[in-house]
Each structure stands twice: as C-alpha cells, then as structure tokens.
Design a protein around this motif. Structure first.
Motif, PDB file in Angstrom:
ATOM      1  N   VAL A   1      13.593 102.834  45.475  1.00 49.23           N
ATOM      2  CA  VAL A   1      12.631 103.185  46.528  1.00 49.23           C
ATOM      3  C   VAL A   1      12.025 104.560  46.252  1.00 49.23           C
ATOM      4  O   VAL A   1      10.807 104.751  46.348  1.00 49.23           O
ATOM      5  N   ALA A   2      12.878 105.532  45.905  1.00 46.62           N
ATOM      6  CA  ALA A   2      12.411 106.903  45.680  1.00 46.62           C
ATOM      7  C   ALA A   2      11.438 106.978  44.510  1.00 46.62           C
ATOM      8  O   ALA A   2      10.374 107.604  44.599  1.00 46.62           O
ATOM      9  N   VAL A   3      11.796 106.346  43.396  1.00 45.32           N
ATOM     10  CA  VAL A   3      10.966 106.426  42.193  1.00 45.32           C
ATOM     11  C   VAL A   3       9.663 105.647  42.365  1.00 45.32           C
ATOM     12  O   VAL A   3       8.581 106.114  41.966  1.00 45.32           O
ATOM     13  N   SER A   4       9.725 104.461  42.962  1.00 44.93           N
ATOM     14  CA  SER A   4       8.511 103.643  43.112  1.00 44.93           C
ATOM     15  C   SER A   4       7.494 104.315  44.037  1.00 44.93           C
ATOM     16  O   SER A   4       6.293 104.345  43.724  1.00 44.93           O
ATOM     17  N   THR A   5       7.952 104.857  45.159  1.00 42.66           N
ATOM     18  CA  THR A   5       7.015 105.563  46.041  1.00 42.66           C
ATOM     19  C   THR A   5       6.587 106.891  45.431  1.00 42.66           C
ATOM     20  O   THR A   5       5.460 107.348  45.647  1.00 42.66           O
ATOM     21  N   GLY A   6       7.486 107.511  44.660  1.00 49.06           N
ATOM     22  CA  GLY A   6       7.144 108.762  43.990  1.00 49.06           C
ATOM     23  C   GLY A   6       6.022 108.583  42.985  1.00 49.06           C
ATOM     24  O   GLY A   6       5.135 109.441  42.859  1.00 49.06           O
ATOM     25  N   ILE A   7       6.035 107.470  42.270  1.00 50.24           N
ATOM     26  CA  ILE A   7       4.982 107.180  41.295  1.00 50.24           C
ATOM     27  C   ILE A   7       3.631 107.015  42.000  1.00 50.24           C
ATOM     28  O   ILE A   7       2.599 107.515  41.529  1.00 50.24           O
ATOM     29  N   ILE A   8       3.635 106.328  43.129  1.00 44.85           N
ATOM     30  CA  ILE A   8       2.385 106.136  43.881  1.00 44.85           C
ATOM     31  C   ILE A   8       1.845 107.478  44.369  1.00 44.85           C
ATOM     32  O   ILE A   8       0.634 107.736  44.328  1.00 44.85           O
ATOM     33  N   SER A   9       2.727 108.351  44.818  1.00 42.58           N
ATOM     34  CA  SER A   9       2.273 109.662  45.298  1.00 42.58           C
ATOM     35  C   SER A   9       1.758 110.519  44.147  1.00 42.58           C
ATOM     36  O   SER A   9       0.802 111.286  44.312  1.00 42.58           O
TER      37      SER A   9
END
Length: 452
Positions: free
Chosen positions: A80-88
């Motif tokens: 969750v952290a990495v996937s949303t981090g990539i979008i940001s």
C-alpha cells in the motif's frame, strides 16, 4: 521585464513553501535524493506503536503464529505504501489532494477530515504511551500522567512546523539512535528469564488467544494510516526507484523489526502491556529513551500529514492560502495533547481494528483510478461512485472482521478496487457530473489523468 518575472516566480515559490506545497505539486528543484527519503520514511515507521502492537499480539499468540501475522500484515502495508507513494511521486501531490482524483474536490474534504482525526488519534495514543512508560519506571514522579503526555506532544510540533526539512533533520538524528537502542534492547531481552528459548515454548492463555486473521487486521490497522499518508513524503522523490527502495527498506526496518521486538518482550515477560513488560524485566530506562527518540521521529510526520489534510479542507473556504502550515501544525498538536490527557491508550486495539476497515478502501480506489479507470475526478465536486464504494468496502471489511473470515483489510482492499473499477468504467461516461472549474487549471488536472 525578466527581472520582474524572476521576482514574481520567487514570490510564488516562497508562498508555496509557506504552505508546504499543500496546493501545488512539489517542483523538480525541491525533490530529494533516495537516502533523504529513506531517512524520513524510516523515522516515521520507527514508531513506539509498533512495539506496542507487537507486544499485544505476541502475548496472545504462539511465536510461529505471531511471525505469520507480522509477515502477512507488513507485506500488505508495504504494498500500500509503495504503490500510493509511486502515484504521489508521479503527480507531486500530497495525500489529501491526491484523493481528489477519486472523491472530487468537495468529496475529498470528508477524507481529509478523517485524516486529521486519525492523526490526532495516533499522536494522542503515542503521547499517552510515553506518559505510561515514564510513570511505570518512575512511580514517584510528581507530574501527572496527563500533563506528561501533553507536554511531549507539544515538543513534537517543533520539527513538523518546519515542513519536510524539519522531518529530515529529526530523522538524521533519531533514526540511528533508535536503531541502536532497539538492537541493545533485543540483545538484553535474550538474557532474561531463560532467554530466547522461552519464546519457542510460549503458549498464550486460551482465554486471551487471538486468531491469525484478527492479528493481521490489528497489524494493518495499526499502520494503514501511516501508509496512507506516505505520499506526503514520497511526492519529494526524484524517481520511481527511490520510492520503491526507500519505502520498502524503511517500512521493513520500522514495522517488522520493531514489532518483532515487541513480540519477544511480551513472550519473555509474559505480559501484553509493552510499557509494564519492559519495566518488569529491568529494561524500563533503556526503553524509555528509545521510546522518546522513536516518538520524536514519528509524530512530527503525523502532525505534518494532518496539516496538509487541513489545508485541503481550508481550500474550500475563504481561509485558503491564509493560514500558514506552521499554525495548522500547532493547532493539530494542541488537539492531540488534549486527547492524550483523556487517556487515549485505552482505546488502542478497538481503534486500530476500526481504522483497518475504514481506511483500507481509500488506497484501493486511488490505485484503481490511476491504473485501470484513468478518468480522474480532480475537477468534480463530488464523485458518488467513490462514496458508494468506500461505504461498501467498509461494510465488507467489518463483516469479515466480526465473523473472522479471512483478513478483513485485504478482502476490503481487493473488493473495493474491483467494485470501483467496474462501476467507474460502466458509469463514468453516462453520468452528467457536476464540475468545479475553479478547483484546478486544466493542465494541473491532467497531471493526475492518464486518459489524455
């Protein structure tokens, strides 16, 4: 003319910095290297709540079952952290503004209110935890527990008020100290009450035993909020690799390692309260110092994230751009101190299980919108499909949690992503959406849309 243009650009940049880029993507010249990103994320993840959650789970499970719960729960959280981090990173937006691609402008304010409330909850719980540890080790201290918790929370606001730079400075100092102290604590536990061999033979009281699926839900609930506001930091990244490497390494270090220490402490001491357990086996002072450092590197991030969420709320009012980041951070701190004074720690497990159900559907919809739907709602006022899916995902998660069916957080995540994708692809082009043309320029909105 060029000089006037330069001055105007300089003024715009200063205004953006004053509000910590709450209303604009982080520009390229403000992006940070991977090690800076790793330090800030590691400082955030190295949290005393992970000790507490690990101890609460370890006390109620065998060592093997506890390890299974940690691996499954933390793997999901890192995803969750990495996937949303990539979008940001790709958009440059904070968590609150990023949620507009799903909820719309006004719809995202509801989510932002939840972020602010969650921040106040965690800051208050951690302040209360610190006060408990102090009074457990120094029972004769004349300062009331409520006042101790409130005082340490006010200290955390100092770095949060300085924005990303403040988080980085505290992490440079705190992360190495916290890691050394955690390692020393783990080593010293090994010479207590039969050492590490005790944990392999540990059997919880049948009346207190916790199923693996419930434990995973507790683990996810204890940190899903932290993963959800990871974009507030990852938007400063320079490339995808930095987000993946820094995010994975930082969360493995901060989540799994600290939870593991909590499990070991609980099973060696035979106590589920981390503060009391460490005091009982003679590690109270060491843990007190470690706790203080961990709290400083974590709670300033929570205050920072809450400040950005509050700016998204103010964006819909006349106060947009009139309240600087530092004053909002101070207001969040004051509210958290009051919550800590009311004894926030007593609601720890019920709150984290509730949050695991309520918050998990949101990153699922953000991921689905970005990569499968590709029809950003950034210029809408409210996206009713998102509201329906959020509610449905929460209900499914709660049913799974109450019945013990599978891992509620993971089921809710997958269900919400599929439902949002299906409904959006089916109805996005058929509903006459009400748009807010003043919320963003067309160019800014396209930064979060892949259908151009």
């Amino acid at each position: 003319m060029a000089e006037g243009s330069d001055k105007l650009q300089q003024q715009i940049t200063e205004d953006q910095k004053r509000f910590e880029f709450a209303f604009d993507p982080v520009p390229a010249d403000r992006r940070q290297g991977w090690f800076s990103l790793f330090l800030v994320l590691a400082g955030y993840a190295i949290a005393v709540s992970n000790f507490v959650t690990g101890a609460a789970i370890g006390y109620r499970m065998t060592f093997f079952d506890a390890m299974v719960a940690l691996v499954v729960g933390d793997a999901f959280l890192i995803f969750v952290a990495v996937s949303t981090g990539i979008i940001s990173f790709e958009s440059g937006w904070s968590t609150s503004f990023l949620s507009r691609m799903v909820f719309g402008k006004k719809g995202s304010t509801i989510f932002s209110l939840l972020l602010v409330a969650s921040s106040i909850n965690w800051i208050g719980i951690n302040g209360n935890t610190f006060a408990r540890i102090v009074t457990a080790n120094f029972p004769g201290i004349p300062i009331p527990e409520a006042l101790l918790g409130a005082a340490i929370i006010m200290v955390w606001s100092i770095s949060a008020m300085r924005g990303y730079k403040g988080l980085e400075i505290v992490s440079w100092i705190g992360v190495p100290i916290a890691l050394i102290l955690a390692i020393v604590c783990f080593v010293l536990v090994g010479v207590q009450n039969g050492g590490y061999g005790v944990i392999l033979a540990y059997t919880p009281n049948p009346a207190d035993e916790m199923p693996v699926v419930t434990a995973v839900s507790s683990i996810v609930g204890s940190w899903v909020f932290g993963c959800l506001i990871t974009p507030d930091v990852c938007r400063f990244a320079k490339n995808h690799t930095s987000v993946v490497a820094a995010g994975t390494g930082a969360f493995l270090l901060g989540l799994f390692c600290l939870q593991f220490v909590g499990v070991v402490v609980a099973q060696v001491s035979g106590m589920g309260d981390f503060s009391v357990a460490t005091a009982a086996i003679g590690l109270g002072l060491l843990v007190l110092i470690c706790t203080l450092v961990c709290l400083c590197t974590t709670q300033d991030n929570n205050i920072y994230g809450a400040g950005l969420a509050a700016q998204n709320i103010l964006d819909a009012t006349r106060l947009k751009g009139k309240v600087a980041h530092r004053w909002i951070a101070l207001a969040v701190t004051a509210a958290s101190a009051l919550f800590a004074a009311c004894g926030a720690l007593q609601w720890l497990l019920p709150i984290i299980q509730f949050l695991s159900v309520l918050l998990v559907p949101i990153p699922a919809m953000i991921l689905a919108e970005r990569y499968f739907v590709r029809h950003s709602k950034f210029t809408l006022e409210v996206n009713p499909i998102a509201m329906i899916c959020w509610l449905a995902g929460g209900v499914i998660g709660q049913v799974c949690l109450s019945t013990g069916f599978s891992v509620s957080a993971i089921v809710a995540y997958v269900f919400t992503a599929l439902l949002y994708t299906g409904l959006s692809l089916g109805f996005d082009g058929k509903i006459s959406w009400k748009r807010d043309h003043e919320s963003l320029t067309e160019t800014q909105a396209s930064d979060l849309s892949l259908d151009d």
